[in-house]
Enzyme design. Structure first.
Site, short mmCIF file in Angstrom:
data_model
loop_
_atom_site.label_atom_id
_atom_site.label_comp_id
_atom_site.label_asym_id
_atom_site.label_seq_id
_atom_site.Cartn_x
_atom_site.Cartn_y
_atom_site.Cartn_z
CG ASP A 129 -1.31 7.66 0.84
OD1 ASP A 129 -0.23 7.98 0.33
OD2 ASP A 129 -2.42 7.98 0.35
CG ASP A 137 -1.82 1.17 1.32
OD1 ASP A 137 -2.48 1.47 0.31
OD2 ASP A 137 -1.86 1.82 2.38
CB SER A 175 -2.41 13.42 5.40
OG SER A 175 -3.28 14.50 5.67
CG PHE A 186 -7.51 12.54 0.88
CD1 PHE A 186 -7.68 11.32 0.25
CD2 PHE A 186 -8.56 13.05 1.63
CE1 PHE A 186 -8.86 10.61 0.39
CE2 PHE A 186 -9.74 12.34 1.77
CZ PHE A 186 -9.89 11.12 1.15
CD GLN A 221 -3.91 7.78 -3.74
OE1 GLN A 221 -4.09 8.97 -3.53
NE2 GLN A 221 -3.26 7.00 -2.87
#
Length: 186
Positions: free
Chosen positions: A16, A14, A23, A26, A59
């Site tokens: 992020d 993954d 965050s 995003f 996303q």
């Protein structure tokens, strides 16, 4: 006598919370994309051990209008550049641009991105390590036979505390610790 091509060794990460800081607002620009200390070096070690590193990431900020495809491409270019500076190579990035309510097959926890990866690399996902910081990352991999690894970076501590992880999930503090585990001879 024909030469046999060695099987492709894949690992699916993954983005992020595993490779870069996460965050809740995003990651919307290259400036907001900051690698987790040690993540790029961990990817380099995977490459040195003949792993092809593939990123699979939701996303939904695209569907929500928080950032554009141009911004996403710039973020990914920064990620590739940071990897190269560490002597690493991210082979490919597969992403779902849809919102949660789109009911698409590519948004994790559904396994569509992993099916795409299997098709592109002409491999079975059985036994392929997948590393995530959220339950949906692990669920997407588990249903196609991947070996799930949870990292405590990003949302990982909260995910671990909630429980309900897929059977066989192993938990590590960081991507670097997962790589140490994978590269340690049995």
């Amino acid at each position: 006598m024909s030469e046999r091509t060695p099987p492709v060794k894949l690992i699916i990460l993954d983005r992020d919370g595993v490779i870069n800081l996460d965050s809740d607002a995003f990651i919307k620009s290259p400036e907001e994309w900051i690698p987790i200390p040690g993540s790029m070096e961990a990817i380099a070690r995977l490459n040195q051990a003949a792993y092809r590193v593939v990123v699979a990431t939701n996303q939904s900020g695209i569907a929500r209008g928080l950032f554009s495809m141009h911004a996403l491409n710039a973020i990914h270019q920064k990620m590739h550049d940071a990897a190269q500076q560490a002597g690493a190579d991210i082979d490919a990035v597969f992403f779902c641009p849809h919102a949660a309510d789109a009911n698409c097959d590519c948004r994790k926890p559904k396994p569509g991105l992993l099916h795409e990866i299997a098709s592109r690399y002409e491999v079975s996902m059985k036994g392929v390590p997948t590393v995530g910081d959220s339950l949906r990352d692990l669920q997407a991999g588990y249903v196609v036979g991947c070996v799930p690894f949870l990292v405590r970076t990003g949302k990982g501590i909260v995910t671990e505390a909630k429980g309900g992880l897929p059977p066989g999930t192993t938990v590590f503090d960081t991507l670097s610790a997962v790589v140490d585990h994978l590269l340690t001879p049995a």
